[in-house]
Every structure is written in C-alpha cells, then in structure tokens.
Design a protein around this motif. Structure first.
Motif, PDB file in Angstrom:
ATOM      1  N   GLN A  29      50.706  34.934  35.887  1.00  0.00           N
ATOM      2  CA  GLN A  29      49.780  36.006  35.431  1.00  0.00           C
ATOM      3  C   GLN A  29      49.321  35.200  33.605  1.00  0.00           C
ATOM      4  OE1 GLN A  29      48.214  40.141  35.964  1.00  0.00           O
ATOM      5  NE2 GLN A  29      48.279  39.518  38.360  1.00  0.00           N
ATOM      6  N   THR A  30      49.855  34.585  33.756  1.00  0.00           N
ATOM      7  CA  THR A  30      50.066  33.686  31.779  1.00  0.00           C
ATOM      8  C   THR A  30      49.242  32.875  32.047  1.00  0.00           C
ATOM      9  OG1 THR A  30      52.242  32.476  32.929  1.00  0.00           O
ATOM     10  CG2 THR A  30      52.348  34.630  32.322  1.00  0.00           C
ATOM     11  N   HIS A  31      48.949  31.885  33.130  1.00  0.00           N
ATOM     12  CA  HIS A  31      48.029  30.920  32.506  1.00  0.00           C
ATOM     13  C   HIS A  31      46.840  31.186  31.380  1.00  0.00           C
ATOM     14  CE1 HIS A  31      46.015  27.484  33.232  1.00  0.00           C
ATOM     15  NE2 HIS A  31      46.439  26.497  33.414  1.00  0.00           N
ATOM     16  N   ASP A  32      45.909  30.782  30.721  1.00  0.00           N
ATOM     17  CA  ASP A  32      44.961  31.142  30.243  1.00  0.00           C
ATOM     18  C   ASP A  32      43.930  30.732  31.043  1.00  0.00           C
ATOM     19  OD1 ASP A  32      46.394  30.218  27.824  1.00  0.00           O
ATOM     20  OD2 ASP A  32      45.737  27.903  28.037  1.00  0.00           O
ATOM     21  N   PHE A  33      43.656  30.884  32.035  1.00  0.00           N
ATOM     22  CA  PHE A  33      42.636  30.943  32.995  1.00  0.00           C
ATOM     23  C   PHE A  33      43.305  31.893  34.242  1.00  0.00           C
ATOM     24  CE2 PHE A  33      40.279  26.569  32.310  1.00  0.00           C
ATOM     25  CZ  PHE A  33      39.961  26.179  31.433  1.00  0.00           C
ATOM     26  N   SER A  34      43.802  33.047  33.349  1.00  0.00           N
ATOM     27  CA  SER A  34      44.347  33.598  34.352  1.00  0.00           C
ATOM     28  C   SER A  34      43.455  34.292  35.277  1.00  0.00           C
ATOM     29  CB  SER A  34      45.152  34.411  34.051  1.00  0.00           C
ATOM     30  OG  SER A  34      45.823  35.565  34.712  1.00  0.00           O
ATOM     31  N   ARG A  35      41.840  35.460  34.525  1.00  0.00           N
ATOM     32  CA  ARG A  35      41.064  36.058  35.119  1.00  0.00           C
ATOM     33  C   ARG A  35      40.036  35.283  36.235  1.00  0.00           C
ATOM     34  NH1 ARG A  35      39.132  39.669  30.439  1.00  0.00           N
ATOM     35  NH2 ARG A  35      40.749  41.159  30.388  1.00  0.00           N
ATOM     36  N   ALA A  36      39.787  33.774  35.446  1.00  0.00           N
ATOM     37  CA  ALA A  36      39.409  32.999  36.545  1.00  0.00           C
ATOM     38  C   ALA A  36      39.856  32.778  38.231  1.00  0.00           C
ATOM     39  CB  ALA A  36      38.636  31.888  35.934  1.00  0.00           C
ATOM     40  N   ILE A  37      40.580  32.752  37.812  1.00  0.00           N
ATOM     41  CA  ILE A  37      41.727  31.786  39.204  1.00  0.00           C
ATOM     42  C   ILE A  37      41.704  33.563  39.925  1.00  0.00           C
ATOM     43  CG2 ILE A  37      44.374  31.538  39.815  1.00  0.00           C
ATOM     44  CD1 ILE A  37      44.831  29.824  36.988  1.00  0.00           C
ATOM     45  N   CYS A  38      42.085  34.865  39.510  1.00  0.00           N
ATOM     46  CA  CYS A  38      41.937  35.455  40.202  1.00  0.00           C
ATOM     47  C   CYS A  38      40.851  35.695  40.783  1.00  0.00           C
ATOM     48  CB  CYS A  38      42.956  36.949  39.515  1.00  0.00           C
ATOM     49  SG  CYS A  38      44.180  37.227  38.792  1.00  0.00           S
TER      50      CYS A  38
END
Length: 144
Positions: A29-38
């Motif tokens: 969950q460290t990626h900058d796009f983490s919310r969009a990925i989830c």
C-alpha cells in the motif's frame, strides 16, 4: 533456518508504465496510486464474480478463516500490478507483468476474467512461462 540466516525472497511483480518500472509485493500500500489500485481491484473482483469467478482459497497456505483467506488472495502482487496497469494505461494497451514466482491458480483465474472484462491482452511472465491472456483465455490452457 533462522539461525543460519536462510530466508525466502518475497514474491513481487513489476510492470512498466510510461517507461518507468513499478514494483509491487503482496499487500503493498506504499504506491502513490494505492487508493486507485485498491478501488480498481475491487471493481475487477466484483465484475469477475458476476461472470462466475469464485476465489480459490485453497491457494492460501495460512491457517486463517475463509473470509481472511479471500482478503489475503486479493492482495497478491500480480493483482496489484494488474490493477495499476488498468488505471494507468489507455484502453486497448497490452499490459505486461513480470513475476518472480509462479502465479497462483486464483490470480491466473482472475486475470482471465480481467482480460475479458477489459478487452485487453495481458501478458504475465512468471518463473515458469509466459501467460498470454486474451478474451478470458490463457495460452497455457490452464496447464502451468
């Protein structure tokens, strides 16, 4: 094994987008796009369930409850890389993922559904072979 300093490398998956390499590990969950990925991953799983996908929890080797097993499966690195590829590339662009371990059966199944739903080609190179997903099918014919 601990006394001798022997360890196991964690599973990871990489995807190149706009000439930049993005790496994921399970539960990342460290990626900058983490919310969009989830969010995209939840969308993929929901759509796949409507088409008949059922999580294959026997691939989870931990002694945990069934619901927790589904959560554990949902965070595999190749699923995170797939979701990132879908949110960060234009429709129709082939998604290419490299994984350092063998893809599990649940991830393989979900990626088949994702290729059908997104109408994209998805190429996954795991430690054993290339999997070329198109229209809900894989070139390995589910034998890997």
């Amino acid at each position: 094994m601990k006394r001798k300093g022997v360890g196991k490398d964690p599973g990871w998956s990489c995807i190149a987008v706009n000439e930049k390499m993005h790496s994921f590990v399970a539960g990342d969950q460290t990626h900058d796009f983490s919310r969009a990925i989830c969010s995209k991953l939840d969308e993929i799983i929901a759509g796949a369930r409507q088409l008949g996908y059922m999580p294959e929890t026997e691939w989870v080797l931990h002694n945990i409850e069934e619901e927790e097993k589904e959560d554990a499966l949902g965070n595999h690195s190749e699923k995170l890389a797939l979701a990132f590829g879908l949110v960060s590339t234009d429709p129709g662009v082939t998604i290419r993922i490299v994984k350092n371990l063998r893809v599990c059966g649940d991830c393989h199944s979900l990626i088949k559904y994702a290729s059908k739903m997104s109408q994209r080609e998805i190429i996954l190179r795991d430690i054993k072979r290339f999997h070329h997903f198109r229209d809900g099918k894989c070139t390995c014919q589910d034998y890997w």
